[in-house]
Design a protein around this motif. Structure first.
Motif, PDB file in Angstrom:
ATOM      1  N   GLY A  12       6.934  11.230   1.975  1.00 45.14           N
ATOM      2  CA  GLY A  12       5.864  12.101   1.520  1.00 45.14           C
ATOM      3  C   GLY A  12       6.109  13.549   1.912  1.00 45.14           C
ATOM      4  O   GLY A  12       5.746  14.478   1.181  1.00 45.14           O
ATOM      5  N   LEU A  13       6.748  13.775   3.061  1.00 43.66           N
ATOM      6  CA  LEU A  13       7.080  15.141   3.462  1.00 43.66           C
ATOM      7  C   LEU A  13       8.205  15.698   2.595  1.00 43.66           C
ATOM      8  O   LEU A  13       8.275  16.912   2.355  1.00 43.66           O
ATOM      9  N   ARG A  14       9.094  14.842   2.119  1.00 43.04           N
ATOM     10  CA  ARG A  14      10.126  15.278   1.155  1.00 43.04           C
ATOM     11  C   ARG A  14       9.455  15.732  -0.140  1.00 43.04           C
ATOM     12  O   ARG A  14       9.828  16.764  -0.711  1.00 43.04           O
ATOM     13  N   LEU A  65       0.835  -1.196   0.000  1.00 48.96           N
ATOM     14  CA  LEU A  65       0.000   0.000   0.000  1.00 48.96           C
ATOM     15  C   LEU A  65       0.869   1.245   0.000  1.00 48.96           C
ATOM     16  O   LEU A  65       1.797   1.364   0.769  1.00 48.96           O
ATOM     17  N   ARG A  66       0.548   2.152  -0.881  1.00 50.33           N
ATOM     18  CA  ARG A  66       1.307   3.399  -0.972  1.00 50.33           C
ATOM     19  C   ARG A  66       0.334   4.567  -1.161  1.00 50.33           C
ATOM     20  O   ARG A  66      -0.662   4.430  -1.873  1.00 50.33           O
ATOM     21  N   PRO A  67       0.604   5.737  -0.548  1.00 51.17           N
ATOM     22  CA  PRO A  67      -0.232   6.904  -0.817  1.00 51.17           C
ATOM     23  C   PRO A  67      -0.136   7.286  -2.287  1.00 51.17           C
ATOM     24  O   PRO A  67       0.953   7.388  -2.835  1.00 51.17           O
ATOM     25  N   GLU A  68      -1.302   7.481  -2.930  1.00 54.80           N
ATOM     26  CA  GLU A  68      -1.295   7.801  -4.350  1.00 54.80           C
ATOM     27  C   GLU A  68      -0.770   9.218  -4.585  1.00 54.80           C
ATOM     28  O   GLU A  68       0.000   9.461  -5.495  1.00 54.80           O
ATOM     29  N   ARG A  69      -1.252  10.170  -3.753  1.00 57.75           N
ATOM     30  CA  ARG A  69      -0.736  11.533  -3.849  1.00 57.75           C
ATOM     31  C   ARG A  69       0.129  11.751  -2.617  1.00 57.75           C
ATOM     32  O   ARG A  69      -0.369  11.850  -1.509  1.00 57.75           O
TER      33      ARG A  69
END
Length: 350
Positions: free
Chosen positions: A292-294, A142-146
């Motif tokens: 994601g913060l990067r 599972l990975r965040p899409e955005r």
């Protein structure tokens, strides 16, 4: 085409799960499902109840809640881990501490089926899976899409981090067990500077220096390359406060220490982000990883027309073309760009 009931039935997650599992098991009597498949659905729905909360109303779950549930499942210990260990005590190949990518994808399919039924049965007004930003990939899990946070989401996270030093003041914990200042430093550095998580946990106190009144972080990156990145003023102040009264006394030179005085590991950083996110207003909250913060740093610096080469140097890339992978789309940015078109500014009077 099925018609959704006119009135909403505000079932709790546990009540909806019980009803749905009954329907799934009933399908085994007609041969539509095998008993083994039905039990897999039942087990996954039971896990949903555990992660979402039995007494939560199903219709109150949002897309962000679904994201959090999916990623929490991905991090759950795999029950096969112990069985999959060899006689030497090492984990068998492909068996990790979390759920396998195929298990993550299966869990997503199971709860997606439940919510699809819930929408038709009138248990939810809107299927929250349609608002989920997490996708299932068999090979990658599972990975965040955005991956980048929106401006509002990022500002909510930064605001929660800024409030942590005040929260520490009212704590009853022993001084050496307080981590609020450290957590604030972690979130602020990740969100505004965008380091790799490996660069963050490798950072030492001596890597931060002041030159001509500006606080810098000498980041040791990939391939032995270093870069000196100036810190925003607010971040530098929180860092200074952490070094003065928030960092545990110890022999370790690491910047980020546990309250026991040990250097933080990469996995600890995600736990810190999740803890700070719980302080963010639910309307601004979205699950995010250190990477994601990067992406968030790169996306917003570039969206604000910061020089691409400056962004490249902040992130520590050797090639400008690499920035494309870190630049995520933001809702409404095309409209903003056209509304402030550079060729239509300061028009001469007609």
């Amino acid at each position: 085409m099925p018609v959704r009931p006119a009135e909403l039935d505000r079932l709790t997650v546990a009540e909806a799960a019980d009803r749905y599992v009954e329907l799934v098991r009933a399908r085994t009597l007609t041969g539509a499902l095998s008993p083994a498949t039905a039990e897999v659905y039942a087990r996954d729905v039971g896990t949903l109840v555990e992660l979402a909360g039995a007494d939560v109303v199903l219709d109150d779950l949002t897309g962000a809640d679904v994201d959090a549930i999916l990623l929490a499942f991905a991090r759950k210990p795999d029950g096969r881990t112990t069985a999959g260990r060899s006689a030497s005590g090492t984990a068998a190949k492909g068996v990790g501490p979390g759920q396998s990518p195929s298990s993550q994808a299966r869990f997503r399919r199971s709860i997606s089926a439940l919510f699809k039924h819930a929408a038709l049965a009138g248990w939810v007004q809107l299927n929250p899976m349609t608002r989920s930003a997490v996708t299932a990939k068999e090979r990658g899990g599972l990975r965040p899409e955005r991956r980048a946070l929106t401006r509002e989401q990022a500002q909510g996270l930064i605001g929660a981090a800024r409030e942590l030093p005040q929260a520490q003041t009212g704590q009853n914990k022993r001084r050496d067990q307080r981590t609020e200042l450290r957590d604030a430093v972690i979130v602020l550095l990740l969100t505004t500077v965008g380091p790799r998580v490996s660069e963050l946990v490798r950072a030492n106190v001596e890597d931060f220096f002041t030159n001509d009144g500006v606080r810098y972080w000498r980041i040791f990156g990939k391939g032995g390359r270093t870069r000196d990145v100036p810190l925003p003023g607010d971040v530098a102040l929180v860092l200074q406060e952490y070094l003065a009264r928030g960092r545990p006394d110890g022999q370790d030179k690491a910047l980020l220490l546990s309250w026991r005085g040990r250097r933080l590991a990469r996995g600890d950083v995600q736990a810190v982000i999740d803890r700070v996110q719980r302080r963010v207003d639910p309307d601004q909250r979205r699950t995010v990883t250190p990477h994601g913060l990067r992406h968030t740093t790169a996306t917003h610096l570039l969206a604000d027309a910061v020089d691409m080469d400056a962004v490249r140097r902040v992130l520590g890339h050797s090639d400008l073309s690499t920035l494309g992978r870190y630049r995520d789309d933001l809702p409404g940015e095309l409209e903003v760009a056209m509304r402030t078109h550079p060729l239509l500014r300061d028009r001469p009077p007609t």
